[in-house]
Design an enzyme around this catalytic site. Structure first.
Site: not given
Ligand code: ATP
Ligand code: MP5
Length: 278
Positions: A175, A208, A211-213
């Site tokens: 990602k 955000t 987002t990953g979940c």
């Molecule tokens: N500011 C943003 N605008 C548009 N898309 C985004 C943005 N931030 C993340 N994404 C998208 O959201 C999805 C999750 O990506 P990200 O790399 O943020 O995952 P993550 O690190 O596991 O999540 P988090 O940062 O919440 O821990 C991907 O498809 C990424 O491209």
């Molecule tokens: C219980 C739990 N699981 C996962 C995440 C990561 O969150 P994200 O989707 O933002 O990477 C979190 N903050 N808490």
């Protein structure tokens, strides 16, 4: 009518923005019956993680057996697994129950820096979980931690993806949320023979959380409904783009992504839920 079912194996976020709460909301929004096997309880809000309380691995195993024996899922995703014991237990049950459509989101660290996967569990993810996965969805720091490759440019991203595939994941999606590009948020898909980009527009927001979940849950929902991995990844990208575009400015920190935004774009009859875009 066949009812598609998806299972999340993940931690609870009391604030409702990430973890099983984000996963179940995403399953529901995509018309998939959602189930959950809890690995840990976190005391969490938009400001950060105030406490982590992992479950015994037996509790995880029993939840998986209960679901598997009565409600076999069409697709599974994993999120926060916390310890090497839970990683191995979950991977062992996934293999024993014969679950094939498995999306591994190798969650390691929360936004505020709290540990959601202990350091010593990283090798268990590589050795036990990736071999039973269909798709792995690391962000850039997670891909680096799993492979030892420092991702500085496209060639190192490709190298990390190849190594993740060598560990056993059939599809690798690295990602781009953390890649520092001010205009795009592009994700890279590797299917073992070629690379495909999932293009995204970067939205300037601090809201955000989750987002990953949400992204990995949307892939699992698509797979549960019978989509191919590439189709499910495309659906998840559209879903997360809408969820970040209309993210929720609630709480004092990183507000949550908005899982109902995708449906609002396709179903005009439900109103906008009072959301004003930033
Ligand atoms: N500011 C943003 N605008 C548009 N898309 C985004 C943005 N931030 C993340 N994404 C998208 O959201 C999805 C999750 O990506 P990200 O790399 O943020 O995952 P993550 O690190 O596991 O999540 P988090 O940062 O919440 O821990 C991907 O498809 C990424 O491209
Ligand atoms: C219980 C739990 N699981 C996962 C995440 C990561 O969150 P994200 O989707 O933002 O990477 C979190 N903050 N808490």
């Amino acid at each position: 009518m066949k009812i598609a079912k998806a299972l999340t194996i993940a931690g609870s976020d009391s604030g409702g923005g990430a973890g099983i709460q984000a996963d179940l909301k995403t399953f529901q929004e995509l018309g998939v019956y959602g189930m959950s096997a809890l690995t840990a309880v976190t005391a969490q809000n938009t400001l950060g993680v105030q406490g982590v309380y992992p479950l015994e691995e037996d509790a995880v195993v029993q939840q998986l057996r209960s679901v598997g024996s009565d409600l076999p899922p069409d697709a599974v995703k994993t999120g926060m697994l916390y310890s090497a014991e839970i990683v191995r237990a979950a991977a062992g049950e996934i293999a024993a129950l014969g679950w094939a459509k498995v999306v591994v989101d190798p969650v390691m660290i929360a936004k505020g820096g709290s540990t959601l996967l202990q350091q010593e569990a990283v090798s268990a993810v590589i050795e036990s979980l990736l071999p039973v996965s269909l798709v792995v969805t690391p962000n850039i720091p997670e891909a680096e931690a799993l492979t030892g490759v420092k991702i500085t440019a496209l060639h190192s991203k490709l190298e990390a993806a190849r190594r993740l595939q060598d560990y056993g994941a059939r599809y690798v999606i690295i990602k781009g949320g953390h890649d520092g590009d001010p205009d795009t948020a592009n994700d890279l898909v590797y299917d073992g023979s070629g690379f495909t980009e999932l293009p995204g527009t970067r939205i300037r927001t601090s809201h955000t959380h989750g987002t990953g979940c949400t992204f990995s849950a949307a892939i699992a929902a698509g797979l549960a409904k019978g989509l191919s991995v590439m189709e499910a990844a495309g659906l998840a990208k559209e879903f997360i783009q809408a969820a970040i575009q209309d993210s929720l400015a609630i709480g004092g920190g990183h507000g949550p992504t908005n899982q109902w935004a995708y449906r609002l774009r396709t179903d005009k009859s439900v109103g906008n839920g009072g959301i004003s875009r930033e």
